[in-house]
Scaffold this active site. Structure first.
Site, PDB file in Angstrom:
ATOM      1  CD1 TRP A   1      -1.782   2.212   2.138  1.00  0.00           C
ATOM      2  CD2 TRP A   1      -2.987   1.384   0.452  1.00  0.00           C
ATOM      3  NE1 TRP A   1      -2.807   3.088   1.898  1.00  0.00           N
ATOM      4  CE2 TRP A   1      -3.563   2.596   0.863  1.00  0.00           C
ATOM      5  CE3 TRP A   1      -3.572   0.687  -0.607  1.00  0.00           C
ATOM      6  CZ2 TRP A   1      -4.702   3.132   0.259  1.00  0.00           C
ATOM      7  CZ3 TRP A   1      -4.699   1.211  -1.205  1.00  0.00           C
ATOM      8  CH2 TRP A   1      -5.247   2.414  -0.778  1.00  0.00           C
ATOM      9  CB  THR A   2       3.435   2.386   2.334  1.00  0.00           C
ATOM     10  OG1 THR A   2       2.479   2.131   3.368  1.00  0.00           O
ATOM     11  CG2 THR A   2       4.140   3.699   2.642  1.00  0.00           C
TER      12      THR A   2
ATOM     13  CD  GLU B   1      -1.750  -3.276  -1.908  1.00  0.00           C
ATOM     14  OE1 GLU B   1      -2.557  -2.542  -1.288  1.00  0.00           O
ATOM     15  OE2 GLU B   1      -1.109  -4.166  -1.343  1.00  0.00           O
TER      16      GLU B   1
ATOM     17  CD1 TRP C   1      -2.187  -8.386   6.485  1.00  0.00           C
ATOM     18  CD2 TRP C   1      -0.408  -8.592   5.144  1.00  0.00           C
ATOM     19  NE1 TRP C   1      -1.376  -7.313   6.726  1.00  0.00           N
ATOM     20  CE2 TRP C   1      -0.279  -7.419   5.917  1.00  0.00           C
ATOM     21  CE3 TRP C   1       0.597  -8.932   4.244  1.00  0.00           C
ATOM     22  CZ2 TRP C   1       0.826  -6.566   5.810  1.00  0.00           C
ATOM     23  CZ3 TRP C   1       1.690  -8.083   4.137  1.00  0.00           C
ATOM     24  CH2 TRP C   1       1.799  -6.923   4.904  1.00  0.00           C
TER      25      TRP C   1
END
Length: 441
Positions: free
Chosen positions: A145-146, A201, A418
Site C-alpha cells: 500500500w505504501t 496497489e 496476511w
C-alpha cells in the site's frame, strides 16, 4: 491491501479495492513444497520484529513446516524506477532488513550474529530458516500500500521495464546489497530470495495518496510481468534454478478491469494471491464483515465483496483456478460506540474504530472477557465477537478451516496469509489452514 502500520492493517476498500504458467516446465506447486500440494503463502513483515515477532517465531510456532512460501514485505521502488534499500524513515529500513545483529536467544539456529558477517537482520534469519526447512521458498514482495507510488513510472517503457526488473533481481535475487556500516556488499544476500512477488496497489486505479496512475498501466503490468519472467528465467539458466514470480491481486472487479489482463499475466506468473479481506472496515460507519466467504444475507451493501465473488471474478476473466491462491486475514476490523444489539451487533451504526491491537492473537484473547461472545454466520462463512458496544471481526481456526475446505473443493491453488505475526504462539491458524487444505504434518 496491506499498510505498514502495526495496529491498522486494513486499507480503504471503498475507495481503492477491493500459479504457475500453463506449461509443463512450471507445473506443480510454484517452486515450494511438493508438486501435488496446495500452496501456503505467508507474509512476514519487515517491521514485525519491533513488536517481538521474529523470524525465529515462524519456526518455533510450527508455521514454517506448514508453509511453502514466505513473502517478505516490502521492497521499495524509487522515483528513478529502480528497486532500492536504505535507512530512511518512510522509505526503507536497511537496519531491519540486513544490518541488525541477533543474539543467540533470538536467532533461528541459536547462533549469535557477529560484527564481521556481511549479512545480518531479517534476511540472514530467513536464510537460516530456509536451511532448516529445505522446501521453503522466500520471495521479496515489492510495493504494498505504501510503496506502490512509482510503479507506473518504472514500467512505462520497454527500457524502463528492463532497468527496473534488472535492478530488483540484482538487489534481491543476486543479493547485491548496498554496503552500509560493515554490512551488505556484492553477493551478501545471495540465496535468501527465491523469487519476486509484485504487490502493486493498484495499476490503473487509485491507491495510496500520491500514487502515479496511468490508463496504460494495465498493458504495462502485463509487460513487466513478462519482463520479470524473461529475466528470472535467464538468470535461472545460469544457476539451474526456477525463480518464482507471483502477484497480489484485488477483489474489486472495477480494479481488476482497470489494471489486469488476467489471461495474459498468468502465462508468466507462477501464481496470484487474491485479496480475501478488507471488504469492509472502520472507514465505514456500520459494522460489517471484512473477509466473508460469501456475501451475508441482509448485508446493506449491494453489490458487495466476498471471497467467492473475488475468485469468480478472476475465473470469469480467464485466470486458471490452480494458480489462484486465496488470501485469509490473521487480523480483524473493529468498531466501537455501538448502541444497538440487533443482529448481535452486525450491520449496526458505530462511532469509530475499536481501540487496541487487531491481530488474531489480541482479539481472540477478548473472548469471555468484558461480555465478549463469538457469533457465526456459517452459511456466509464469517464470524465476529460483540459485547454490546464493541464489535470485532474474527477469522478463527474454525473459519480458516471452512475457507480452506472451499479452496480445496474448488481446486484452487492454495491459501495466503496476511500476516504471520497475527497467529498464536503455537501457530493455531496456520495449522488449521494447512490441515483444511489436506496437508498432514
Amino acid at each position: 491491501m496491506r499498510t505498514r502500520l502495526l495496529i491498522t492493517v486494513g486499507t480503504i476498500v471503498a475507495a481503492t479495492a477491493a500459479g504457475l504458467p500453463v506449461t509443463a516446465a512450471h507445473a506443480g506447486s510454484g517452486g515450494g513444497g511438493h508438486d501435488d500440494e496446495p500452496r501456503r503463502v505467508g507474509y512476514y513483515t519487515q517491521w514485525s520484529n519491533y513488536s517481538g515477532y521474529l523470524v525465529r517465531n515462524i519456526d518455533t510456532s510450527g508455521q514454517a513446516r506448514r508453509l511453502t512460501h514466505i513473502n517478505y514485505a516490502f521492497g521499495n521502488v524509487g522515483a528513478d524506477g529502480k528497486c532500492f534499500i536504505r535507512n530512511e524513515p518512510g522509505q526503507g529500513d536497511a537496519w531491519a532488513d540486513f544490518q541488525r545483529g541477533y543474539p543467540e536467544a533470538e536467532s533461528v539456529d541459536g547462533k549469535a550474529d557477529t560484527a564481521e558477517q556481511p549479512l545480518a537482520g531479517n534476511f540472514n534469519q530467513l536464510r537460516k530458516l530456509k536451511a532448516k526447512h529445505r522446501d521453503l521458498k522466500v520471495l521479496i514482495s515489492l510495493g504494498g500500500w505504501t510503496w506502490s507510488k512509482y510503479f507506473s513510472d518504472a514500467v512505462l517503457t520497454p527500457e524502463s521495464r528492463r532497468a527496473f526488473v534488472a535492478s530488483c533481481i540484482d538487489l534481491y535475487v543476486k543479493g547485491n546489497l548496498p554496503a552500509l556500516d560493515g554490512r551488505g556488499g556484492p553477493g551478501s544476500a545471495k540465496g535468501v530470495f527465491d523469487g519476486i512477488d509484485l504487490d502493486w496497489e493498484w495499476p490503473g486505479s487509485p491507491g495510496n495518496v500520491g500514487n502515479v496512475i496511468r490508463p496504460e498501466d494495465k498493458q504495462n503490468f502485463t509487460a513487466v510481468v513478462e519482463e520479470f519472467r524473461k529475466q528470472l528465467d535467464a538468470y535461472g539458466r545460469q544457476t539451474r534454478k526456477h525463480y518464482v514470480l507471483s502477484a497480489f491481486l484485488p477483489a474489486n472487479p472495477t480494479a481488476i478491469d482497470a489494471g489486469f489482463e488476467a489471461r495474459k499475466i498468468f502465462r508468466n506468473l507462477d501464481f496470484g494471491t487474491l485479496q480475501g479481506y478488507d471488504f469492509h472496515g472502520t472507514w465505514e460507519p456500520l459494522t460489517n464483515q471484512h473477509s466473508a466467504l460469501r456475501v451475508p444475507s441482509g448485508n446493506p451493501t449491494t453489490p458487495d465483496f466476498s471471497v467467492t465473488s473475488t475468485v469468480d471474478a478472476w475465473l470469469q476473466r480467464g485466470a486458471p483456478r490452480q494458480q489462484l491462491v486465496v488470501g485469509v486475514p490473521y487480523y480483524s476490523q473493529g468498531w466501537t460506540g455501538i448502541t444497538s444489539t440487533a443482529n448481535n451487533g452486525l450491520f449496526q451504526p458505530a462511532t469509530g474504530a475499536a481501540p487496541g491491537l487487531n491481530t488474531y492473537r489480541a482479539v481472540s484473547a477478548l473472548i469471555g472477557t468484558d461480555g465478549f461472545r463469538v457469533y457465526r454466520d456459517t452459511a456466509a462463512g464469517h464470524a465476529w465477537i460483540f459485547n454490546g458496544s464493541t464489535f470485532w471481526t474474527l477469522d478463527d481456526p474454525a473459519l480458516i478451516a471452512q475457507k480452506a475446505r472451499y479452496i480445496r473443493t474448488q481446486r484452487l491453488g492454495g491459501g495466503m496469509i496476511w500476516s504471520l505475526d497475527g497467529d498464536t504462539d503455537d501457530g493455531a491458524l496456520t495449522r488449521s489452514l494447512a490441515a483444511g487444505l489436506g496437508c498432514r504434518f
